[in-house]
Motif scaffolding. Structure first.
Motif, PDB file in Angstrom:
ATOM      1  N   VAL A  13     -30.514   9.174   4.847  1.00 25.47           N
ATOM      2  CA  VAL A  13     -30.355   8.097   3.841  1.00 25.47           C
ATOM      3  C   VAL A  13     -29.420   6.931   4.650  1.00 25.47           C
ATOM      4  CG1 VAL A  13     -29.385   6.985   1.734  1.00 25.47           C
ATOM      5  CG2 VAL A  13     -30.087   9.425   1.565  1.00 25.47           C
ATOM      6  N   PHE A  14     -30.162   5.566   4.727  1.00 31.71           N
ATOM      7  CA  PHE A  14     -29.404   4.652   5.624  1.00 31.71           C
ATOM      8  C   PHE A  14     -28.563   3.815   4.640  1.00 31.71           C
ATOM      9  CE2 PHE A  14     -32.685   5.526   8.488  1.00 31.71           C
ATOM     10  CZ  PHE A  14     -31.821   5.748   9.881  1.00 31.71           C
ATOM     11  N   GLY A  15     -27.348   3.594   4.877  1.00 30.86           N
ATOM     12  CA  GLY A  15     -26.716   2.757   3.717  1.00 30.86           C
ATOM     13  C   GLY A  15     -26.043   3.934   2.792  1.00 30.86           C
ATOM     14  N   VAL A  22     -33.870   5.849   1.567  1.00 29.08           N
ATOM     15  CA  VAL A  22     -33.945   7.006   1.656  1.00 29.08           C
ATOM     16  C   VAL A  22     -35.106   7.016   2.674  1.00 29.08           C
ATOM     17  CG1 VAL A  22     -34.766   9.209   0.764  1.00 29.08           C
ATOM     18  CG2 VAL A  22     -33.447   7.427  -0.538  1.00 29.08           C
ATOM     19  N   ALA A  23     -35.086   7.254   4.098  1.00 32.48           N
ATOM     20  CA  ALA A  23     -35.915   7.312   5.151  1.00 32.48           C
ATOM     21  C   ALA A  23     -36.534   8.397   5.235  1.00 32.48           C
ATOM     22  CB  ALA A  23     -35.332   6.735   6.267  1.00 32.48           C
ATOM     23  N   VAL A  24     -35.832   9.457   5.022  1.00 33.94           N
ATOM     24  CA  VAL A  24     -36.390  10.841   4.966  1.00 33.94           C
ATOM     25  C   VAL A  24     -35.984  11.529   3.893  1.00 33.94           C
ATOM     26  CG1 VAL A  24     -36.633  13.028   6.226  1.00 33.94           C
ATOM     27  CG2 VAL A  24     -36.817  11.043   7.470  1.00 33.94           C
ATOM     28  N   ASN A  43     -46.579   3.317   9.414  1.00 29.62           N
ATOM     29  CA  ASN A  43     -45.451   2.876   9.780  1.00 29.62           C
ATOM     30  C   ASN A  43     -44.524   2.749   8.665  1.00 29.62           C
ATOM     31  OD1 ASN A  43     -46.096   2.060  12.601  1.00 29.62           O
ATOM     32  ND2 ASN A  43     -47.155   0.410  11.635  1.00 29.62           N
ATOM     33  N   GLY A  44     -43.146   3.145   9.069  1.00 28.84           N
ATOM     34  CA  GLY A  44     -42.146   3.151   7.968  1.00 28.84           C
ATOM     35  C   GLY A  44     -42.064   4.527   7.234  1.00 28.84           C
ATOM     36  N   ALA A  45     -42.635   5.312   7.653  1.00 28.84           N
ATOM     37  CA  ALA A  45     -43.015   6.582   6.832  1.00 28.84           C
ATOM     38  C   ALA A  45     -41.825   7.659   7.049  1.00 28.84           C
ATOM     39  CB  ALA A  45     -44.248   7.488   7.102  1.00 28.84           C
ATOM     40  N   GLY A  46     -40.985   7.234   8.111  1.00 22.49           N
ATOM     41  CA  GLY A  46     -39.698   8.276   8.488  1.00 22.49           C
ATOM     42  C   GLY A  46     -39.905   9.095   9.456  1.00 22.49           C
ATOM     43  N   LYS A  47     -41.002   8.862  10.545  1.00 22.52           N
ATOM     44  CA  LYS A  47     -41.465   9.657  11.619  1.00 22.52           C
ATOM     45  C   LYS A  47     -40.191   9.380  12.639  1.00 22.52           C
ATOM     46  CE  LYS A  47     -45.321   7.475  12.593  1.00 22.52           C
ATOM     47  NZ  LYS A  47     -45.222   6.472  11.446  1.00 22.52           N
ATOM     48  N   THR A  48     -39.747   8.318  12.865  1.00 20.81           N
ATOM     49  CA  THR A  48     -38.892   7.995  14.114  1.00 20.81           C
ATOM     50  C   THR A  48     -37.423   8.553  13.694  1.00 20.81           C
ATOM     51  OG1 THR A  48     -40.113   6.027  14.873  1.00 20.81           O
ATOM     52  CG2 THR A  48     -37.754   6.321  15.542  1.00 20.81           C
ATOM     53  N   THR A  49     -37.075   8.417  12.415  1.00 19.61           N
ATOM     54  CA  THR A  49     -36.008   8.686  11.763  1.00 19.61           C
ATOM     55  C   THR A  49     -35.939  10.308  12.035  1.00 19.61           C
ATOM     56  OG1 THR A  49     -36.060   6.936  10.183  1.00 19.61           O
ATOM     57  CG2 THR A  49     -34.585   8.531   9.879  1.00 19.61           C
ATOM     58  N   THR A  50     -36.903  11.048  11.582  1.00 16.79           N
ATOM     59  CA  THR A  50     -37.282  12.599  11.685  1.00 16.79           C
ATOM     60  C   THR A  50     -36.860  12.971  13.106  1.00 16.79           C
ATOM     61  OG1 THR A  50     -38.607  12.537   9.649  1.00 16.79           O
ATOM     62  CG2 THR A  50     -38.414  14.568  11.283  1.00 16.79           C
TER      63      THR A  50
ATOM     64  N   GLN B 251     -24.215   8.135  12.571  1.00 17.82           N
ATOM     65  CA  GLN B 251     -24.740   8.074  11.282  1.00 17.82           C
ATOM     66  C   GLN B 251     -25.493   7.026  10.934  1.00 17.82           C
ATOM     67  OE1 GLN B 251     -20.881   8.349   9.458  1.00 17.82           O
ATOM     68  NE2 GLN B 251     -20.522  10.697   9.654  1.00 17.82           N
ATOM     69  N   LEU B 252     -25.038   5.704  11.325  1.00 19.55           N
ATOM     70  CA  LEU B 252     -25.683   4.531  10.916  1.00 19.55           C
ATOM     71  C   LEU B 252     -27.170   4.201  11.798  1.00 19.55           C
ATOM     72  CD1 LEU B 252     -22.609   2.024  11.489  1.00 19.55           C
ATOM     73  CD2 LEU B 252     -23.645   2.929   9.224  1.00 19.55           C
ATOM     74  N   GLY B 253     -27.295   5.146  12.826  1.00 22.57           N
ATOM     75  CA  GLY B 253     -28.567   4.839  13.507  1.00 22.57           C
ATOM     76  C   GLY B 253     -28.432   3.843  14.526  1.00 22.57           C
TER      77      GLY B 253
HETATM   78  N1  LIG Z   1     -30.912   2.348  11.348  1.00 26.97           N
HETATM   79  C1  LIG Z   1     -31.572   2.043  10.397  1.00 26.97           C
HETATM   80  N2  LIG Z   1     -30.984   1.516   9.251  1.00 26.97           N
HETATM   81  C2  LIG Z   1     -31.539   1.265   8.087  1.00 26.97           C
HETATM   82  N3  LIG Z   1     -32.876   1.494   7.858  1.00 26.97           N
HETATM   83  C3  LIG Z   1     -33.580   2.205   8.821  1.00 26.97           C
HETATM   84  C4  LIG Z   1     -32.813   2.607  10.007  1.00 26.97           C
HETATM   85  N4  LIG Z   1     -34.028   3.098  10.805  1.00 26.97           N
HETATM   86  C5  LIG Z   1     -35.080   3.202  10.028  1.00 26.97           C
HETATM   87  N5  LIG Z   1     -34.931   2.719   8.857  1.00 26.97           N
HETATM   88  C6  LIG Z   1     -35.732   2.444   7.750  1.00 26.97           C
HETATM   89  O1  LIG Z   1     -36.367   4.049   7.517  1.00 26.97           O
HETATM   90  C7  LIG Z   1     -37.457   3.910   7.157  1.00 26.97           C
HETATM   91  C8  LIG Z   1     -38.336   4.684   8.056  1.00 26.97           C
HETATM   92  O2  LIG Z   1     -38.419   4.223   9.431  1.00 26.97           O
HETATM   93  P1  LIG Z   1     -39.054   4.812  10.758  1.00 26.97           P
HETATM   94  O3  LIG Z   1     -38.352   6.267  10.671  1.00 26.97           O
HETATM   95  O4  LIG Z   1     -38.663   3.997  11.863  1.00 26.97           O
HETATM   96  O5  LIG Z   1     -40.600   5.121  10.369  1.00 26.97           O
HETATM   97  P2  LIG Z   1     -41.812   5.403  11.209  1.00 26.97           P
HETATM   98  O6  LIG Z   1     -41.189   5.740  12.750  1.00 26.97           O
HETATM   99  O7  LIG Z   1     -42.480   6.297  10.384  1.00 26.97           O
HETATM  100  O8  LIG Z   1     -42.858   3.946  11.371  1.00 26.97           O
HETATM  101  C9  LIG Z   1     -38.023   2.290   7.341  1.00 26.97           C
HETATM  102  O9  LIG Z   1     -37.934   2.083   5.958  1.00 26.97           O
HETATM  103  C10 LIG Z   1     -36.865   1.693   8.114  1.00 26.97           C
HETATM  104  O10 LIG Z   1     -36.943   0.536   7.643  1.00 26.97           O
END
Ligand SMILES: Nc1ncnc2c1ncn2[C@@H]1O[C@H](COP(=O)(O)OP(=O)(O)O)[C@@H](O)[C@H]1O
Ligand SMILES: [Mg+2]
Lengths: 342, 254
Positions: A13-15, A22-24, A43-50, B251-253
């Protein structure tokens, strides 16, 4: 211990925890040793975040990650030694040459001098960068930078390689070279975690694919089995005179009644007819149009869009109205399926 | 087990050095930075040293303290946000080494630059003003310790969770100028009021200046060992907030 990666309830969760993005969202999956595991989603599914959580760059809000038997939250060091990382944006040092970039990374991972020079030469040759090895990376094309960034990720022969959307935006040749390399590395025993939003890429490369959407995993399966789901969402798109916009709701019903059509959707000024077998449907479409005095001005067969696959897999009806865009004719909330990159 | 521990320490030291060498290559060995390094001492000298007639030795002692103080902050704090923006910082964060090694290497990069520029200042003093150095070893130890200490101070700002180097500028500049004016640089400690002197003791620059007075003039107000100890301690203390701030970034990314 056959699992390279075990993910349990992983959440980011960002924030603020209660009101943030909730990204993931509580995902769990395993990646087996030696497989190419696809992580497929829009795009925006949460792949990079994971991927960033799996590579220790981002701290999970909740859940656990175990890689090669080590819990990442407590014991990341041995894991870091064994993994290579190719991020979404190529992060080579543009002030350094390809050779210097590789030497830096090799030394950082404590690869011996003899090994890193031999390996760097091999990688640069494989990637077609040998002639340009003494040119600063700031003069490289996007494809060259991506190839260099992959070379840097594997100079220490990682057992586990993460790639975040390695091919979009590249020329056809570079993309093919990268896919070939992924196959070759895998054949040599490297476990691959591949993030992508291209179904075809996942089909070609992956042993198993997880489909992720809005932070949740909708399915994990082999491409073959997922393709069975894809087949149900192929479609035929037909442009008519008078145009679909002028055709009444009646006509929708009548298109849905054509044998072989599972769902009929008005799509812009055309009709999109979902079917399991386009080849059977095509002559039927022409017959139906003729019988109703409509002139067919265009006709094309479309493969499944990832968007359709998601709807199929998540059990929603293809072409169904999405909950955020209520009534009106049966128009879909999202047009054009999977967009390109942001 | 013990051998492995030693191996690990050796690896981490090597990695720190590899990063220092790379950063010097990438961030400092540029024409603009080299020019800056050579001009800084002269700029410092004309801005701060010739305010009133004073002995050349006194001027050079002040010059040395100020060059380490300002050059350690010249580029160091901006490197991490810049590398975060380019994505190259992820390479270092994902590498098999401890966060402390990374922080030490980033501190060392700024310190090496500060020492190089101090050497220019020293040469100016020796050649242009023909000063003699009372205690060369103390000068060397002082320059090294002050450079590390001030560079570690800059690292606090470099660790602000951001990808925008501009976010670092304001707080970093404010603190430095604040410290500059409370420290015993322009007004000798002995001439300060009690309140002002208490305030001056808060600033590490005060001790660096006192140390340079010992080294160049051969006399100063505090014990040189105290100066060295305070600089060392403040350098180590300055590494703590960056550890915490890096956790926050994770944590913030950023
Ligand atoms: N550092 C961050 N702070 C806030 N929100 C973020 C951050 N990184 C990603 N997000 C949000 O998390 C969600 C998933 O992003 P991301 O993992 O980049 O998706 P993907 O790689 O699948 O395109 C998006 O809604 C994005 O805006
Ligand atoms: Mg992404």
């Amino acid at each position: 211990m056959n699992d390279a990666i075990r993910v349990n309830n992983l959440t980011k969760v960002f924030g603020p925890a209660d009101s943030g993005v909730v990204a993931v969202d509580h995902i769990s999956f395993d990646v087996r040793r030696g497989e190419v595991f696809g992580f497929l989603g829009p795009n925006g599914a949460g792949k990079t975040t994971t991927q960033r959580m799996l590579t220790t760059l981002l701290e999970p809000t909740e859940g656990s990650i175990i890689i090669h038997g080590h819990d990442l939250a407590r014991d990341a060091y041995p894991v870091k030694r064994q993994m290579g990382l190719v991020p979404e944006e190529s992060n080579v040092y543009t002030e350094l040459t390809a050779w210097e970039n590789l030497m830096f990374t090799g030394r950082l991972y404590r690869v011996s001098r003899a090994e890193r020079t031999e390996r760097a030469q091999h990688l640069l040759e494989t990637f077609g960068l040998w002639e340009k090895r003494d040119v600063k990376a700031e003069n490289y094309s996007k494809g060259m930078r991506r190839r260099l960034s992959i070379a840097m990720a594997i100079i220490h022969r990682p057992a586990l390689l993460f790639l975040d959307e390695p091919t979009p935006g590249l020329d056809v040749q570079s993309a093919r070279a990268i896919r070939d390399l992924i196959r070759q590395l895998n054949a040599e025993g490297t476990t691959i975690f591949l993030t992508t939003h291209q179904i075809e890429e996942a089909n070609q490369l992956c042993d198993r694919v997880a489909i992720i959407k809005q932070g949740r995993i909708a399915a994990v399966d082999t491409p073959e089995r997922l393709k069975a789901a894809f087949r149900r969402v192929q479609s035929v798109e037909v442009g008519l005179e008078p145009t679909a916009a002028q055709v009444s709701e009646n006509s929708r019903a009548s298109w849905a009644g054509v044998p072989g059509v599972t769902t009929a959707v008005k799509w812009g000024d055309k009709w999109r007819l979902y079917t399991e077998d386009p080849s059977v449907l095509l002559p039927q479409v022409l017959d139906h149009a003729r019988a109703n005095g409509l002139k067919v001005i265009s006709l094309s067969t479309l493969g499944p869009s990832l968007e359709d696959v998601f709807l199929e897999i998540t059990g929603q009806q293809v072409g169904a109205v999405r909950h955020e865009t209520p009534p009106q004719p049966r128009q879909r909330g999202m047009k054009g399926g999977m967009g390109g990159k942001r | 087990m013990k051998l492995r521990g030693l191996q690990r320490v050796g690896d981490e030291l090597a990695q720190a050095w590899i990063i220092v060498a790379k950063d010097i290559r990438v961030h400092y060995l540029r024409p603009g930075m080299i020019m800056f390094g050579f001009l800084m001492p002269f700029f410092m000298f004309f801005s701060f040293s010739v305010r009133r007639a004073m002995a050349a030795e006194q001027g050079v002692a002040r010059l040395l303290a100020l060059t380490t103080f300002f050059t350690a902050a010249a580029a160091g704090p901006f490197i991490i946000p810049l590398e975060r923006r380019l994505g190259t910082y992820d390479r270092l964060l994902a590498a098999p080494m401890s966060l402390l090694t990374l922080l030490l290497s980033k501190t060392a990069v700024g310190a090496v630059f500060a020492m190089a520029v101090s050497a220019v200042s020293l040469l100016v003093g020796l050649i242009v003003f023909r000063v003699t150095i009372a205690q060369p070893w103390l000068l060397a130890a002082g320059a090294v310790l002050s450079s590390f200490s001030f560079s570690a101070l800059g690292l606090i700002f470099g660790s602000i969770p951001t990808r925008n180097p501009g976010d670092v500028q304001m707080p970093s500049t404010l603190l430095r100028w604040g410290l500059l004016f409370i420290s015993g640089v322009f007004v000798p400690l002995a001439e300060m009021s009690t309140g002002a002197r208490l305030l001056a003791f808060v600033s590490p620059l005060t001790y660096a200046q006192d140390l340079m007075n010992h080294a160049v003039l051969g006399a100063a107000m505090l014990n040189p060992w105290l100066d060295l100890a305070v600089l060392l301690a403040s350098g180590i203390l300055c590494l703590l907030p960056p550890v915490w701030m890096h956790r926050r970034s994770r944590q913030l990314g950023y």
